[in-house]
Design an enzyme around this catalytic site. Structure first.
Site, short mmCIF file in Angstrom:
data_model
loop_
_atom_site.label_atom_id
_atom_site.label_comp_id
_atom_site.label_asym_id
_atom_site.label_seq_id
_atom_site.Cartn_x
_atom_site.Cartn_y
_atom_site.Cartn_z
CG ASP A 17 -17.88 -3.62 7.79
OD1 ASP A 17 -17.80 -2.67 8.61
OD2 ASP A 17 -18.90 -4.33 7.68
CE LYS A 28 -24.44 32.85 -11.02
NZ LYS A 28 -25.35 33.30 -10.00
#
EC number: 2.7.6.1
Length: 315
Positions: free
Chosen positions: A37, A194
């Site tokens: 599972d 920046k």
């Protein structure tokens, strides 16, 4: 050296093997798999009672699976009466989620992960180039943060760079860049200013420092999509830089990283193996991968022998 045992999850098997080889020991016998599972299964197939155990596991992509593997392995080893458990996390995922920006309604996930590891029974954490060193304070156990700079510096020196200048890709990386510049014969420093309007999108503004006719070395802790890096390299070339090399410890390389780097003006991107390269990134000719195995193996040896880690970087 005390009786140490090395175990590894599925995140960085190649790096784990190299570390084991350098320590002249074998990786511990453990099966880390999945149930039908999808749940993680762990089986320790050797005696670890009283041993000094080190689990080598980066929490890189798939981040949640690799983190859960680490947590379940720690629990299995703790229940098997391991003497001491050190989580060796070459790349610490979720490290960028380390604060609330302007009181935004967001989690501090780095703290959540630290709490996970502390609560499950980790005695010590050994990691590499944390995105923010203050993350060490999120843990209730000792944290050793080693650096990739010795590995990267060796490559820099081998390149015989022409009048090099070390470049920080942003204001936050100045301390890191300055440390590298000092090791590189006190090279000059440049900073790229920046602004980042949104995640993984950066607009380069201007360059602080002289890069005209010089080999530029951009240093950072990680490269993600490479967008910021490629724009930085473009700005450096526009300002007259000769060659541009990018150095980073962690090759996260998500999204369009391969395309961005291939199409960029960067001459070479040098990274380490704290995160394995994807098949797509292995095809990118501009990317060179070095190994952190020597640094991490020596750190493990020192932790096991109760020796100083900081002495490794006292040059």
């Amino acid at each position: 050296m005390p009786d140490i045992k090395l175990f590894a999850g599925n995140a960085t098997p190649s790096l784990a093997k190299k570390i084991a080889d350098r320590l002249f020991c074998k990786l511990g016998d453990a099966v880390v798999g999945r149930f039908s599972d999808g749940e993680i299964s762990v089986q320790i197939n050797e005696n670890v009672r009283g041993a000094d155990v080190f689990i080598i596991q980066s929490t890189c992509a798939p981040t949640n699976d690799n983190l859960m593997e680490l947590i379940v392995m720690v629990d299995a080893l703790r229940r098997a009466s391991a003497g001491r458990i050190t989580a060796v996390i070459p790349y610490f995922g979720y490290a960028r989620q380390d604060r609330r920006v302007r009181s935004a309604r967001v989690p501090i996930t780095a703290k959540v992960v630290a709490d996970f590891l502390s609560s499950v029974g980790v005695d010590r954490v050994l990691t590499c180039d944390l995105h923010a060193e203050q993350i060490q304070g999120f843990f209730d156990v000792p944290v050793d943060n080693v650096f990739g700079s010795p590995v990267l510096l060796e490559d820099m020196l081998a390149k015989k760079l022409d009048n090099p200048v070390v470049v920080s890709p942003d204001i936050g990386g100045v301390v890191r860049a300055r440390a590298v510049a000092k090791l590189l014969d006190d090279s000059d420093l440049a900073i790229i200013d920046k602004r980042r309007p949104q995640a993984n999108v950066a607009q380069v503004m201007h360059i602080i420092g002289d890069v005209q006719g010089r080999d530029c070395i951009i240093v950072d802790d990680m490269i993600d999509t490479g967008g910021t890096l490629c724009k930085a390299a473009e700005a450096l070339k526009e300002h007259g830089a000769n060659r541009v090399f990018a150095y980073a410890t962690h090759p996260v390389f998500s999204g369009k990283a391969a395309e961005n780097i291939t199409n960029s003006v960067i001459d070479e991107v040098i990274v380490t193996d704290t995160v394995p390269l994807s098949p797509e990134m292995l095809k990118v000719a501009k990317v060179t991968q070095l190994t952190m195995s020597a640094v991490l193996a020596e750190a493990i040896r020192r932790v096991s022998n109760e020796e100083s880690i900081s002495a490794m970087f006292s040059h």
